[in-house]
Design a protein around this motif. Structure first.
Motif, PDB file in Angstrom:
ATOM      1  N   ASN A 171       0.844  -1.179   0.000  1.00  0.00           N
ATOM      2  CA  ASN A 171       0.000   0.000   0.000  1.00  0.00           C
ATOM      3  C   ASN A 171       0.885   1.236   0.000  1.00  0.00           C
ATOM      4  O   ASN A 171       1.769   1.362   0.848  1.00  0.00           O
ATOM      5  CB  ASN A 171      -0.892   0.019   1.252  1.00  0.00           C
ATOM      6  CG  ASN A 171      -1.958   1.081   1.184  1.00  0.00           C
ATOM      7  OD1 ASN A 171      -2.722   1.143   0.236  1.00  0.00           O
ATOM      8  ND2 ASN A 171      -2.008   1.941   2.180  1.00  0.00           N
ATOM      9  N   THR A 301       7.664   2.832  -2.968  1.00  0.00           N
ATOM     10  CA  THR A 301       6.580   1.875  -3.189  1.00  0.00           C
ATOM     11  C   THR A 301       6.527   1.465  -4.650  1.00  0.00           C
ATOM     12  O   THR A 301       6.384   0.277  -4.979  1.00  0.00           O
ATOM     13  CB  THR A 301       5.234   2.482  -2.768  1.00  0.00           C
ATOM     14  OG1 THR A 301       5.261   2.782  -1.367  1.00  0.00           O
ATOM     15  CG2 THR A 301       4.081   1.519  -3.039  1.00  0.00           C
ATOM     16  N   ASP A 302       6.663   2.438  -5.555  1.00  0.00           N
ATOM     17  CA  ASP A 302       6.669   2.127  -6.993  1.00  0.00           C
ATOM     18  C   ASP A 302       7.835   1.212  -7.350  1.00  0.00           C
ATOM     19  O   ASP A 302       7.687   0.278  -8.151  1.00  0.00           O
ATOM     20  CB  ASP A 302       6.748   3.420  -7.798  1.00  0.00           C
ATOM     21  CG  ASP A 302       5.474   4.249  -7.731  1.00  0.00           C
ATOM     22  OD1 ASP A 302       4.430   3.689  -7.360  1.00  0.00           O
ATOM     23  OD2 ASP A 302       5.532   5.454  -8.040  1.00  0.00           O
ATOM     24  N   ILE A 305       7.007  -2.306  -6.096  1.00  0.00           N
ATOM     25  CA  ILE A 305       6.028  -2.948  -6.980  1.00  0.00           C
ATOM     26  C   ILE A 305       6.710  -3.456  -8.244  1.00  0.00           C
ATOM     27  O   ILE A 305       6.479  -4.593  -8.692  1.00  0.00           O
ATOM     28  CB  ILE A 305       4.892  -1.962  -7.328  1.00  0.00           C
ATOM     29  CG1 ILE A 305       4.026  -1.690  -6.093  1.00  0.00           C
ATOM     30  CG2 ILE A 305       4.029  -2.508  -8.466  1.00  0.00           C
ATOM     31  CD1 ILE A 305       3.025  -0.565  -6.281  1.00  0.00           C
ATOM     32  N   PHE A 319      -1.751  -3.818  -5.166  1.00  0.00           N
ATOM     33  CA  PHE A 319      -1.417  -2.552  -4.543  1.00  0.00           C
ATOM     34  C   PHE A 319      -2.710  -1.852  -4.133  1.00  0.00           C
ATOM     35  O   PHE A 319      -3.799  -2.206  -4.566  1.00  0.00           O
ATOM     36  CB  PHE A 319      -0.547  -1.678  -5.444  1.00  0.00           C
ATOM     37  CG  PHE A 319      -1.085  -1.469  -6.833  1.00  0.00           C
ATOM     38  CD1 PHE A 319      -1.879  -0.375  -7.128  1.00  0.00           C
ATOM     39  CD2 PHE A 319      -0.781  -2.367  -7.841  1.00  0.00           C
ATOM     40  CE1 PHE A 319      -2.378  -0.188  -8.397  1.00  0.00           C
ATOM     41  CE2 PHE A 319      -1.274  -2.181  -9.127  1.00  0.00           C
ATOM     42  CZ  PHE A 319      -2.081  -1.086  -9.402  1.00  0.00           C
ATOM     43  N   ASP A 320      -2.567  -0.840  -3.272  1.00  0.00           N
ATOM     44  CA  ASP A 320      -3.720  -0.236  -2.601  1.00  0.00           C
ATOM     45  C   ASP A 320      -4.462  -1.296  -1.794  1.00  0.00           C
ATOM     46  O   ASP A 320      -5.695  -1.324  -1.746  1.00  0.00           O
ATOM     47  CB  ASP A 320      -4.671   0.442  -3.597  1.00  0.00           C
ATOM     48  CG  ASP A 320      -4.103   1.750  -4.125  1.00  0.00           C
ATOM     49  OD1 ASP A 320      -3.374   2.418  -3.366  1.00  0.00           O
ATOM     50  OD2 ASP A 320      -4.376   2.105  -5.273  1.00  0.00           O
ATOM     51  N   MET A 342       6.685  -4.610   2.216  1.00  0.00           N
ATOM     52  CA  MET A 342       5.855  -5.440   1.337  1.00  0.00           C
ATOM     53  C   MET A 342       5.377  -6.683   2.081  1.00  0.00           C
ATOM     54  O   MET A 342       6.084  -7.203   2.957  1.00  0.00           O
ATOM     55  CB  MET A 342       6.701  -5.847   0.119  1.00  0.00           C
ATOM     56  CG  MET A 342       6.024  -6.736  -0.900  1.00  0.00           C
ATOM     57  SD  MET A 342       4.941  -5.863  -2.029  1.00  0.00           S
ATOM     58  CE  MET A 342       6.105  -5.194  -3.215  1.00  0.00           C
TER      59      MET A 342
END
Length: 383
Positions: A171, A301-302, A305, A319-320, A342
């Motif tokens: 998230n 975060t990006d 991911i 995600f989210d 994560m």
């Protein structure tokens, strides 16, 4: 990406050895010794005894960012009820949260990266003691972690029962809640149970405080925000016919936002003090700050991911996701450096037992995914 088959088997062996010999907060001497021995064997520069039992291994390969990758090593004071041959050999202590798996995965990533050197920059492999309520991350920071091992960003993951094996979830922003504890000592005047008018009933006052504390969430916090105030202990009295002079209330507060965390602290003091005054009693409130919320930074975060997608593909990365009201002391590292935390799915054909359960066991099939994530974070991070 695919790790070498021999390394996957080694990670399984390390994980089960650590599971067999669990150690509690700041007593992870055997585990830390194994970690340091393997890191030296892989060719890393190794620093031991950071904040007691912490270990950091450093691997350099040309110019590039300095990245911290963290795993926790401690077990829990739980008696294991599994029957497999590598179950805990130490009564009252077990790896019920999967830190044995976290340690094995980070060791596996270190071994792979040392073997292949397919990254640019500096990697600090941070093996942390005492995540479970003892604040080992804070102790490592106070011992100079980020001064001695500068990091542009830090990353960690945690196995997550209920999430499918081979899936990741993250998230942007709050990922896990804060954790603080409180103690309220209500002091009145003891009396005979048949003559309550001659005393000040601390137990009745405490019961009213317990009920009133529930209004913090329902009446003081925006309904769109998450806060939990939980009373877990109420101690007062020793006899059937005596009104106790004092009663103790204990509990926890968990919040996703620092502003709500501080508001809850203030409201606990106000409710306890004012309620006690209304009864003619007093309330001594002690608030113990624990872990802040675990908040992922947007850019990191990006990057996390993207790294996870390189391991398992686009469809297996959520995600989210809904944040958890559980807590994590990696939050203390994220207060000082950008980074991301994560979740790694471990549920296979059968559901894995919940975390902190005496039947829990880390799913060895997840080891390659977790180590792969750390490897891809090292390979793909650019600043």
């Amino acid at each position: 990406m695919t790790l070498d088959a021999d390394l996957l088997e080694q990670m399984k062996t390390w994980r089960r050895l650590i599971h067999r010999h669990p150690e509690l907060a700041f007593d992870e001497y055997r585990t830390a010794g194994l970690v340091a021995e393997k890191l030296v064997e892989f060719g890393l520069d190794v620093e031991r005894n950071i904040a007691g039992t912490g270990v950091v291994g450093t691997l350099r390969n040309g110019a590039g960012p300095s990245i911290g990758l963290r795993a926790d090593m401690d077990a829990l004071p739980i008696s294991e009820e599994n029957t497999f041959d590598y179950r805990s050999a130490h009564p009252g202590c077990m790896h019920a949260c999967g830190h044995d798996g976290h340690t094995a995965m980070l060791l596996g990533a270190a071994a792979h990266l040392a073997r292949h050197r397919d990254f640019c920059g500096t990697l600090h492999f941070i093996f942390q003691p005492a995540e479970e309520m003892a604040g080992g991350a804070g102790e490592m920071i106070r011992a100079g972690l980020f001064d001695r091992f500068p990091c542009d960003a830090v990353y960690a993951l945690h196995n997550w029962p209920g999430l499918k094996l081979g899936h990741f979830a993250i998230n942007p922003g709050p990922m896990m809640a804060s954790l603080d504890t409180f103690e309220i000592i209500v002091s009145g005047t003891g009396a005979h149970a048949a003559q309550p008018h001659k005393g000040v009933d601390s137990l009745l006052c405490a019961a009213t405080i317990v009920t009133s504390l529930q209004s913090i969430v329902s009446r003081s916090i925006d309904p769109h925000e998450a806060l939990v105030v939980t009373v877990t202990q109420l101690h007062g009295g020793d006899a059937w016919n005596v009104i106790p002079a004092s009663t103790v209330i204990r509990g926890t507060v968990r919040a996703m936002r620092e502003v709500d965390r501080q508001l809850a602290k203030r409201r606990i003091r106000e409710i306890a003090g004012n309620t006690a005054a209304a009864f003619g009693a007093t309330a001594d409130v002690r608030h113990i700050d624990g872990y802040p919320p675990t908040v992922n930074t947007s850019r990191e975060t990006d990057l996390a991911i993207a790294a996870a997608r390189r391991v398992v593909g686009d469809g297996a990365v959520e995600f989210d996701c809904v944040p958890s009201m559980a807590s994590e002391d990696f939050s203390l590292m994220l207060q000082r450096r950008p980074g991301a935390y994560m979740w790694l799915g471990v549920d296979g054909d059968a559901h894995v037992a919940p975390l902190h359960n005496p039947h829990y066991d880390f799913n060895d099939q997840a080891l390659g995914y977790g180590a792969g994530f750390f490897v891809e974070m090292a390979r793909g991070t650019r600043y």
